[in-house]
Scaffold this motif. Structure first.
Motif, PDB file in Angstrom:
ATOM      1  N   HIS A 179       0.505  -1.110   0.009  1.00 48.94           N
ATOM      2  CA  HIS A 179       0.096   0.220  -0.531  1.00 48.94           C
ATOM      3  C   HIS A 179       0.813   1.284  -0.121  1.00 48.94           C
ATOM      4  CE1 HIS A 179      -3.427  -2.679   0.403  1.00 48.94           C
ATOM      5  NE2 HIS A 179      -3.750  -3.164   1.452  1.00 48.94           N
ATOM      6  N   LYS A 180       2.283   1.279   0.406  1.00 48.38           N
ATOM      7  CA  LYS A 180       3.025   2.413   0.822  1.00 48.38           C
ATOM      8  C   LYS A 180       2.569   3.400   1.310  1.00 48.38           C
ATOM      9  CE  LYS A 180       4.507   1.072  -4.127  1.00 48.38           C
ATOM     10  NZ  LYS A 180       4.293   0.226  -4.030  1.00 48.38           N
ATOM     11  N   LYS A 181       1.275   3.406   2.127  1.00 53.71           N
ATOM     12  CA  LYS A 181       1.247   4.377   2.753  1.00 53.71           C
ATOM     13  C   LYS A 181       1.567   4.111   5.010  1.00 53.71           C
ATOM     14  CE  LYS A 181      -3.220   3.853   0.824  1.00 53.71           C
ATOM     15  NZ  LYS A 181      -4.611   3.886   0.924  1.00 53.71           N
ATOM     16  N   ILE A 182       1.528   5.317   5.375  1.00 52.14           N
ATOM     17  CA  ILE A 182       1.713   5.618   6.895  1.00 52.14           C
ATOM     18  C   ILE A 182       0.536   5.124   7.353  1.00 52.14           C
ATOM     19  CG2 ILE A 182       3.642   6.522   6.461  1.00 52.14           C
ATOM     20  CD1 ILE A 182       0.445   8.019   7.641  1.00 52.14           C
ATOM     21  N   PRO A 183       0.193   4.525   8.943  1.00 47.70           N
ATOM     22  CA  PRO A 183       1.334   4.362  10.005  1.00 47.70           C
ATOM     23  C   PRO A 183       1.759   2.754   9.236  1.00 47.70           C
ATOM     24  CG  PRO A 183      -0.803   4.233  10.827  1.00 47.70           C
ATOM     25  CD  PRO A 183      -1.414   4.253   9.818  1.00 47.70           C
ATOM     26  N   VAL A 184       3.478   2.817   9.479  1.00 52.23           N
ATOM     27  CA  VAL A 184       3.632   1.525   9.828  1.00 52.23           C
ATOM     28  C   VAL A 184       4.001   1.990  11.222  1.00 52.23           C
ATOM     29  CG1 VAL A 184       5.893  -0.144   8.478  1.00 52.23           C
ATOM     30  CG2 VAL A 184       4.089   1.318   6.923  1.00 52.23           C
ATOM     31  N   LEU A 185       4.410   0.149  11.698  1.00 56.40           N
ATOM     32  CA  LEU A 185       4.872   0.350  12.900  1.00 56.40           C
ATOM     33  C   LEU A 185       5.935  -0.939  12.806  1.00 56.40           C
ATOM     34  CD1 LEU A 185       4.561   0.398  16.674  1.00 56.40           C
ATOM     35  CD2 LEU A 185       4.617  -1.364  16.081  1.00 56.40           C
ATOM     36  N   ILE A 186       7.206  -0.914  12.884  1.00 54.48           N
ATOM     37  CA  ILE A 186       8.741  -1.823  12.995  1.00 54.48           C
ATOM     38  C   ILE A 186       8.682  -1.952  14.434  1.00 54.48           C
ATOM     39  CG2 ILE A 186      10.850  -1.943  12.183  1.00 54.48           C
ATOM     40  CD1 ILE A 186      10.078   0.643  10.018  1.00 54.48           C
ATOM     41  N   HIS A 187       8.951  -2.997  14.195  1.00 52.91           N
ATOM     42  CA  HIS A 187       9.099  -4.091  15.885  1.00 52.91           C
ATOM     43  C   HIS A 187      10.230  -5.078  15.371  1.00 52.91           C
ATOM     44  CE1 HIS A 187       7.999  -5.956  20.116  1.00 52.91           C
ATOM     45  NE2 HIS A 187       9.374  -5.688  19.510  1.00 52.91           N
ATOM     46  N   ASP A 188      11.335  -4.102  16.114  1.00 57.10           N
ATOM     47  CA  ASP A 188      12.804  -5.068  15.918  1.00 57.10           C
ATOM     48  C   ASP A 188      12.519  -5.734  14.832  1.00 57.10           C
ATOM     49  OD1 ASP A 188      13.476  -5.127  18.993  1.00 57.10           O
ATOM     50  OD2 ASP A 188      12.702  -6.811  19.174  1.00 57.10           O
ATOM     51  N   GLY A 189      12.568  -5.202  13.944  1.00 55.27           N
ATOM     52  CA  GLY A 189      13.082  -5.221  12.322  1.00 55.27           C
ATOM     53  C   GLY A 189      12.245  -5.546  11.394  1.00 55.27           C
ATOM     54  N   LYS A 190      10.842  -5.784  12.089  1.00 56.30           N
ATOM     55  CA  LYS A 190       9.840  -6.399  11.822  1.00 56.30           C
ATOM     56  C   LYS A 190       8.305  -5.456  11.229  1.00 56.30           C
ATOM     57  CE  LYS A 190      11.193 -11.343  13.737  1.00 56.30           C
ATOM     58  NZ  LYS A 190      10.096 -11.967  14.733  1.00 56.30           N
ATOM     59  N   PRO A 191       8.158  -5.306   9.970  1.00 56.57           N
ATOM     60  CA  PRO A 191       6.771  -4.190   9.532  1.00 56.57           C
ATOM     61  C   PRO A 191       5.317  -4.920  10.106  1.00 56.57           C
ATOM     62  CG  PRO A 191       7.672  -4.575   7.520  1.00 56.57           C
ATOM     63  CD  PRO A 191       8.544  -5.503   8.763  1.00 56.57           C
ATOM     64  N   ILE A 192       4.509  -4.023  10.702  1.00 57.36           N
ATOM     65  CA  ILE A 192       3.539  -4.153  10.460  1.00 57.36           C
ATOM     66  C   ILE A 192       2.253  -3.045  10.026  1.00 57.36           C
ATOM     67  CG2 ILE A 192       1.605  -5.177  12.449  1.00 57.36           C
ATOM     68  CD1 ILE A 192       4.555  -5.198  13.740  1.00 57.36           C
ATOM     69  N   CYS A 193       1.621  -3.589   9.620  1.00 56.75           N
ATOM     70  CA  CYS A 193       0.955  -1.651   8.802  1.00 56.75           C
ATOM     71  C   CYS A 193      -0.238  -2.478   8.656  1.00 56.75           C
ATOM     72  CB  CYS A 193       1.401  -2.282   7.397  1.00 56.75           C
ATOM     73  SG  CYS A 193       2.939  -2.649   6.754  1.00 56.75           S
ATOM     74  N   GLU A 194      -1.474  -0.828   8.771  1.00 51.13           N
ATOM     75  CA  GLU A 194      -2.709  -1.030   9.082  1.00 51.13           C
ATOM     76  C   GLU A 194      -3.107  -0.901  10.136  1.00 51.13           C
ATOM     77  OE1 GLU A 194      -4.911  -0.604   5.640  1.00 51.13           O
ATOM     78  OE2 GLU A 194      -3.116  -0.415   4.718  1.00 51.13           O
ATOM     79  N   SER A 195      -3.990   0.768  10.716  1.00 55.18           N
ATOM     80  CA  SER A 195      -3.711   0.920  11.669  1.00 55.18           C
ATOM     81  C   SER A 195      -4.286   0.161  13.095  1.00 55.18           C
ATOM     82  CB  SER A 195      -4.437   2.432  11.756  1.00 55.18           C
ATOM     83  OG  SER A 195      -5.937   1.969  11.552  1.00 55.18           O
ATOM     84  N   LEU A 196      -5.260  -1.298  12.716  1.00 57.16           N
ATOM     85  CA  LEU A 196      -5.824  -1.818  13.105  1.00 57.16           C
ATOM     86  C   LEU A 196      -5.159  -2.375  13.382  1.00 57.16           C
ATOM     87  CD1 LEU A 196      -8.557  -2.591  14.922  1.00 57.16           C
ATOM     88  CD2 LEU A 196      -9.594  -2.759  12.845  1.00 57.16           C
ATOM     89  N   ILE A 197      -4.618  -3.625  12.251  1.00 61.55           N
ATOM     90  CA  ILE A 197      -4.114  -4.204  12.926  1.00 61.55           C
ATOM     91  C   ILE A 197      -2.899  -3.801  14.083  1.00 61.55           C
ATOM     92  CG2 ILE A 197      -2.304  -6.303  11.827  1.00 61.55           C
ATOM     93  CD1 ILE A 197      -3.978  -5.520   9.017  1.00 61.55           C
ATOM     94  N   ILE A 198      -1.590  -2.829  13.667  1.00 64.94           N
ATOM     95  CA  ILE A 198      -0.987  -2.559  14.300  1.00 64.94           C
ATOM     96  C   ILE A 198      -1.443  -2.265  15.808  1.00 64.94           C
ATOM     97  CG2 ILE A 198       0.650  -0.507  15.098  1.00 64.94           C
ATOM     98  CD1 ILE A 198       0.497   0.112  11.803  1.00 64.94           C
ATOM     99  N   VAL A 199      -2.491  -1.855  16.045  1.00 65.80           N
ATOM    100  CA  VAL A 199      -3.065  -2.076  17.338  1.00 65.80           C
ATOM    101  C   VAL A 199      -3.127  -3.354  17.858  1.00 65.80           C
ATOM    102  CG1 VAL A 199      -5.078  -0.831  19.289  1.00 65.80           C
ATOM    103  CG2 VAL A 199      -4.239   0.302  17.120  1.00 65.80           C
ATOM    104  N   GLU A 200      -4.105  -3.909  17.486  1.00 70.10           N
ATOM    105  CA  GLU A 200      -4.276  -5.327  17.896  1.00 70.10           C
ATOM    106  C   GLU A 200      -3.022  -6.241  17.939  1.00 70.10           C
ATOM    107  OE1 GLU A 200      -7.283  -7.784  16.728  1.00 70.10           O
ATOM    108  OE2 GLU A 200      -8.536  -6.558  15.799  1.00 70.10           O
ATOM    109  N   TYR A 201      -1.900  -6.094  17.263  1.00 71.54           N
ATOM    110  CA  TYR A 201      -0.973  -6.510  17.743  1.00 71.54           C
ATOM    111  C   TYR A 201       0.154  -5.764  19.267  1.00 71.54           C
ATOM    112  CZ  TYR A 201       4.400  -7.352  16.172  1.00 71.54           C
ATOM    113  OH  TYR A 201       5.637  -7.897  16.603  1.00 71.54           O
ATOM    114  N   ILE A 202      -0.485  -4.661  18.728  1.00 74.40           N
ATOM    115  CA  ILE A 202      -0.007  -3.822  20.454  1.00 74.40           C
ATOM    116  C   ILE A 202      -0.228  -4.598  21.090  1.00 74.40           C
ATOM    117  CG2 ILE A 202       1.140  -1.841  21.246  1.00 74.40           C
ATOM    118  CD1 ILE A 202       0.362   0.184  18.815  1.00 74.40           C
ATOM    119  N   ASP A 203      -1.591  -4.888  21.176  1.00 73.26           N
ATOM    120  CA  ASP A 203      -2.153  -5.127  22.636  1.00 73.26           C
ATOM    121  C   ASP A 203      -1.970  -6.791  23.081  1.00 73.26           C
ATOM    122  OD1 ASP A 203      -4.231  -4.542  24.280  1.00 73.26           O
ATOM    123  OD2 ASP A 203      -5.824  -5.924  23.611  1.00 73.26           O
ATOM    124  N   GLU A 204      -1.527  -6.984  21.738  1.00 74.11           N
ATOM    125  CA  GLU A 204      -1.331  -9.007  22.101  1.00 74.11           C
ATOM    126  C   GLU A 204       0.623  -8.877  22.891  1.00 74.11           C
ATOM    127  OE1 GLU A 204      -2.059 -11.214  18.924  1.00 74.11           O
ATOM    128  OE2 GLU A 204      -3.610 -10.596  18.586  1.00 74.11           O
TER     129      GLU A 204
END
Length: 222
Positions: free
Chosen positions: A53-78
């Motif tokens: 998608h070439k869009k923000i936001p992207v969360l990079i956690h220890d070198g691994k990118p997670i895309c799409e805000s809702l997916i990122i938020v659920e990842y953070i929660d887990e």
């Protein structure tokens, strides 16, 4: 993604989707580096991290990118089991939260964008649609402090960034008064904004209005 250890957020200052991620990280007490992107000239890191998608936001956690805000938020929660649990633990409550999260993503932003990009009859229809959507959300909120009951949770976190755009919506659309139409939703907005995680993550409504004015001039919608 060698060299990108720790937590890095690729973002742009006015993105309500990026604000969701910032609030989630703040709720969990996670330290991170925020890198502001130039959306007219996207960085090699953004293009590499989100090649689809070439869009923000992207969360990079220890070198691994997670895309799409809702997916990122659920990842953070887990990943970070801090004092705030963003998704309910009970399966039905979790399913309901995801239903309303999906509703916010599919309805609220579409109506708001259409309202700002249109004028005349098209804007009037967008205004009606936006109020209808907000009233549905207000009905779901009811007399609760938060959509999550007494706890600030997923739906609260996903929706509250839109409140920074309310002033722009009202100023750009004659006759629109969200507080008159949805008073309980505005009470909820004020309650959410007392939280440190929200207050430090969201831009001032006046800044969003100035941005909207610039964008409307650029696209010839005034």
């Amino acid at each position: 993604m060698a060299g990108e250890k720790g937590v890095v957020l690729l973002n742009f200052w006015y993105s309500p989707f990026g604000h969701r991620v910032k609030i989630a990280l703040a709720e969990k007490g996670v330290e991170y580096e925020c890198r502001e992107e130039n959306l007219m000239e996207k960085s090699p890191l953004l293009l590499k991290s989100n090649p689809v998608h070439k869009k923000i936001p992207v969360l990079i956690h220890d070198g691994k990118p997670i895309c799409e805000s809702l997916i990122i938020v659920e990842y953070i929660d887990e990943i970070w089991h801090g004092k705030t649990q963003l998704l309910p633990s009970e399966p039905y409550a979790r399913a309901q939260a995801r239903f309303w999260a999906d509703f916010v993503d599919k309805k609220v932003f579409e109506c708001g964008t259409r309202l700002l990009k249109s004028k005349g009859e098209a804007q009037e229809q967008a205004k009606k649609d936006l109020i209808e959507v907000l009233k549905l959300l207000e009905t779901e909120l009811g007399d609760k402090k938060y959509f999550g009951g007494e706890s600030f949770r997923l739906v609260d976190l996903l929706l509250i960034p839109v409140s920074s755009w309310f002033y722009a919506y009202e100023t750009c659309c004659p006759g629109l008064n969200i507080e008159n139409e949805c008073p309980k939703l505005i009470v909820w907005t004020k309650e959410c904004r007392t939280r440190e995680s929200v207050a430090k993550s969201l831009p001032e409504p006046g800044m969003i209005y100035e941005l909207v004015c610039e964008m409307k001039k650029r696209y010839g919608v005034e």
